[in-house]
Design an enzyme around this catalytic site. Structure first.
Site, mmCIF file in Angstrom:
data_model
loop_
_atom_site.group_PDB
_atom_site.id
_atom_site.type_symbol
_atom_site.label_atom_id
_atom_site.label_comp_id
_atom_site.label_asym_id
_atom_site.label_seq_id
_atom_site.Cartn_x
_atom_site.Cartn_y
_atom_site.Cartn_z
ATOM 1 N N ASN A 50 0.836 -1.201 0.000
ATOM 2 C CA ASN A 50 0.000 0.000 0.000
ATOM 3 C C ASN A 50 0.873 1.254 0.000
ATOM 4 O O ASN A 50 1.973 1.270 0.541
ATOM 5 C CB ASN A 50 -1.029 0.005 1.134
ATOM 6 N N CYS A 61 -4.219 0.930 -2.568
ATOM 7 C CA CYS A 61 -4.083 -0.324 -1.818
ATOM 8 C C CYS A 61 -3.016 -1.225 -2.439
ATOM 9 O O CYS A 61 -2.731 -1.151 -3.639
ATOM 10 C CB CYS A 61 -5.396 -1.102 -1.833
ATOM 11 N N GLU A 63 -3.175 -4.325 -3.213
ATOM 12 C CA GLU A 63 -3.660 -5.201 -4.284
ATOM 13 C C GLU A 63 -3.612 -4.495 -5.633
ATOM 14 O O GLU A 63 -3.249 -5.076 -6.650
ATOM 15 C CB GLU A 63 -5.106 -5.642 -4.010
ATOM 16 N N CYS A 95 -10.549 -4.667 -0.515
ATOM 17 C CA CYS A 95 -11.630 -3.684 -0.429
ATOM 18 C C CYS A 95 -12.438 -3.698 -1.736
ATOM 19 O O CYS A 95 -12.052 -4.333 -2.723
ATOM 20 C CB CYS A 95 -11.066 -2.287 -0.160
HETATM 21 N N1 THU Z 1 -5.495 -1.250 2.284
HETATM 22 C C1 THU Z 1 -4.956 -2.105 1.390
HETATM 23 O O1 THU Z 1 -3.777 -1.992 1.026
HETATM 24 N N2 THU Z 1 -5.745 -3.096 0.886
HETATM 25 C C2 THU Z 1 -7.060 -3.274 1.207
HETATM 26 O O2 THU Z 1 -7.734 -4.103 0.588
HETATM 27 C C3 THU Z 1 -7.656 -2.487 2.279
HETATM 28 C C4 THU Z 1 -6.874 -1.308 2.722
HETATM 29 C C5 THU Z 1 -4.652 -0.177 2.818
HETATM 30 C C6 THU Z 1 -5.070 1.208 2.395
HETATM 31 C C7 THU Z 1 -4.531 2.050 3.542
HETATM 32 O O3 THU Z 1 -3.175 2.361 3.279
HETATM 33 C C8 THU Z 1 -4.606 1.127 4.747
HETATM 34 O O4 THU Z 1 -4.694 -0.192 4.236
HETATM 35 C C9 THU Z 1 -5.781 1.401 5.668
HETATM 36 O O5 THU Z 1 -6.991 1.417 4.997
#
Ligand code: THU
Length: 141
Positions: A50, A61, A63, A95
């Site tokens: 992320n 994110c 992913e 997400c």
């Molecule tokens: N985040 C991800 O990297 N993947 C997800 O599917 C959910 C959220 C990250 C985004 C942000 O940097 C942190 O997690 C908190 O939401």
């Protein structure tokens, strides 16, 4: 539910890749470090962490960063597996926005949500995101 010991060598490799990239997450605002690894039909693995931003909405994110790496390398990758690693006791699923991006290239893939203890939850992507919006809908207008 499985764990890192019972998983196949292929899935363990995917886990190790996601775990390694997680250490490079840029998350000074949330403090949540996320690592993702996607495997394509070629067998190749692409990773992402992320990437947060002072303008919070610009955060990407793990992913989607990994998906971008796959597209950059293969143009039209066929994603067969996605691994997500966090330190959460209950592993994080992708997400909604990431599900939409995964749907574009991996509608039939398997999703593995894992934590640092090696707990892994496997779910078919179609179960996580049924009736997803896709190119087919655009062609039907
Ligand atoms: N985040 C991800 O990297 N993947 C997800 O599917 C959910 C959220 C990250 C985004 C942000 O940097 C942190 O997690 C908190 O939401």
């Amino acid at each position: 539910m499985s764990n890192n010991e019972t998983a196949s060598p292929k899935i363990r490799a995917l886990y190790e890749a996601a775990l390694a990239v997680r250490s490079r997450a840029y998350a000074p605002y949330s403090g949540y470090f996320v690592g993702a690894a996607v495997q394509t039909a070629t067998g190749a693995i692409y990773v992402g962490c992320n990437m947060e931003n002072a303008s919070y909405g610009a955060t990407i994110c793990a992913e989607r960063v990994a998906m971008g790496a796959a597209v950059s390398a293969e143009s039209r990758p066929q994603i067969v597996a996605v691994m997500i690693v966090t330190d959460a006791e209950i592993p994080w699923p992708p997400c909604g926005m990431c599900r939409q991006v995964i749907a574009e290239f991996g509608a039939d893939c398997q999703i593995y949500c894992a934590n640092l203890g090696g707990v892994m939850q496997q779910t078919p992507f179609a179960e996580l995101y049924p009736q997803s919006f896709s190119i087919g809908h655009l062609q039907n207008t």
